[in-house]
Write a protein that holds these residues in place. Structure first.
Motif: not given
Ligand code: ADP
Ligand code: MG
Length: 345
Positions: A173-178, A188-193
């Motif tokens: 998740d951290s790499r995806a967030g980066l 699109e999905n703000d919660l997942l973002r």
């Protein structure tokens, strides 16, 4: 403290800056002397002292684009707390050494310390000292001090054949967030973002979980700073055992599943900086580990086993009926990340 005067940094004179970051009282009773003398003093009785240090350099470990100043402070403290969690330790206090560029905005530096203080308060720990110097690149080094009852430190060399291999939370998740912060991808999905951004900007060190395992005689633990693949190898090498991971069992979040499969695989094994814990424990003790997670609302997932085979130091992955060796190489910082094809051989 070494701040040359008349170099465009008047605001940072010793008196003002240190006064601003000096707490009026200390949270931990072990602190005998904090900021304000040549060195700090703390007193521990019948416990082992556990220490770790981590350094962030602007442009290498963070940029102004990916972290706010408060998040820089918060993240640096959390990364260090994660190292203490991986030792099973209770955090006590920390020291901060900072290299401030001459043109730095004073409010920016203070916001970094404010970010640290917010988390320090939440964890009940104290800033007890540090050093402040002028230099070219904004660099912050945080040394954390904790304690653990004798014989209760959790070492990566404690894995044994037949153990269950487990991880906390979800991986990659951290790499995806980066990737979102660097606009390599949009979702699109703000919660997942928000969840993915949080995983990168404000990871949660698993301090309480590691402490909840204290009743167990033996647990091997490592925190996931450089990627699951790398941390598994560290356990395998230190313990002279081999591990086999079931690919489908490695937990990934709903957010990460928005990436194509190959990218998910890359991020979950090599993305790094998740600051979850990976560990091994005897089959009999695994239910206790799971219950500790449940009490804290933290998912604990069995991802594999420590092999009975004699070959030490290897990590295997079972996927679609095939078993392959997992490469060790973990996270490569974005600025140096020319080859993203670190994958299973
Ligand atoms: P000394 O010259 O004796 O090494 P300094 O003048 O550098 O001491 O610092 C004075 C006090 O302020 C010390 O207690 C030191 O630990 C603290 N201090 C200096 N810089 C920082 C910082 N960046 N964070 C926390 N404490 C600091
Ligand atoms: Mg001195």
């Amino acid at each position: 403290m070494l701040i040359p005067h008349g170099k465009g940094c008047d605001y940072m004179d010793e008196f003002t800056f240190i006064n601003r970051i000096t707490p009026s009282s200390y949270r931990r009773k072990e602190i005998r002397k904090g900021i304000g003398d040549d060195a700090a003093i703390f007193r521990l009785r019948q416990a082992d002292t556990v220490m770790a240090v981590d350094t962030f350099v602007e442009g290498v470990h963070f940029t102004k684009k990916t972290l706010t100043p408060a998040q820089i402070g918060s993240r640096l403290l959390r990364v260090n707390l994660s190292d203490l969690a991986a030792m099973g330790a209770t955090p006590l206090c920390y020291l901060v050494s900072i290299v401030v560029p001459e043109n730095a905005d004073p409010s920016y530096i203070e916001a970094i310390f404010a970010g640290m203080e917010t988390d320090a308060k939440a964890y009940g720990i104290d800033l007890i000292g540090g050093d402040t110097v002028m230099g070219r690149e904004l660099t912050i080094s945080l040394t954390i001090v904790g304690s653990v009852p004798e014989e209760k430190a959790r070492l990566r060399s404690d894995a044994r054949t037949g153990d269950v291999v487990f991880v906390t939370g979800t991986l990659g998740d951290s790499r995806a967030g980066l990737a979102l912060l660097l606009q390599e991808k949009t979702i699109e999905n703000d919660l997942l973002r928000q969840e993915l951004l949080r995983a990168h900007q404000q990871p949660t060190p698993r301090i309480e979980f590691a402490q909840a395992l204290r009743p167990l005689a033996r647990v091997a633990l490592n925190d996931i700073s450089d990627g699951l693949a790398n941390e598994l190898h560290e356990i395998a090498e230190s313990s002279a055992v081999s591990l086999t991971v079931v690919d489908a069992a490695v937990p990934v979040s709903e957010g990460l599943r928005l990436w194509e499969e190959e990218r998910q695989t890359n991020y979950k094994y090599f993305g790094g900086e998740d600051f979850e814990l990976v560990g091994t424990v005897s089959r009999d003790d695994f239910p206790f580990v799971q219950q500790a997670g449940e009490r804290l609302g933290l998912a604990v997932t069995k991802i594999g086993t420590v092999d009975k085979a004699a070959t030490g130091g290897a990590v295997f992955v079972e996927k679609n009926g095939h078993t392959r060796r997992l490469q060790k190489y973990g996270y490569v910082h974005k600025s140096r990340d020319k080859d993203e094809n670190h994958n299973e051989q």
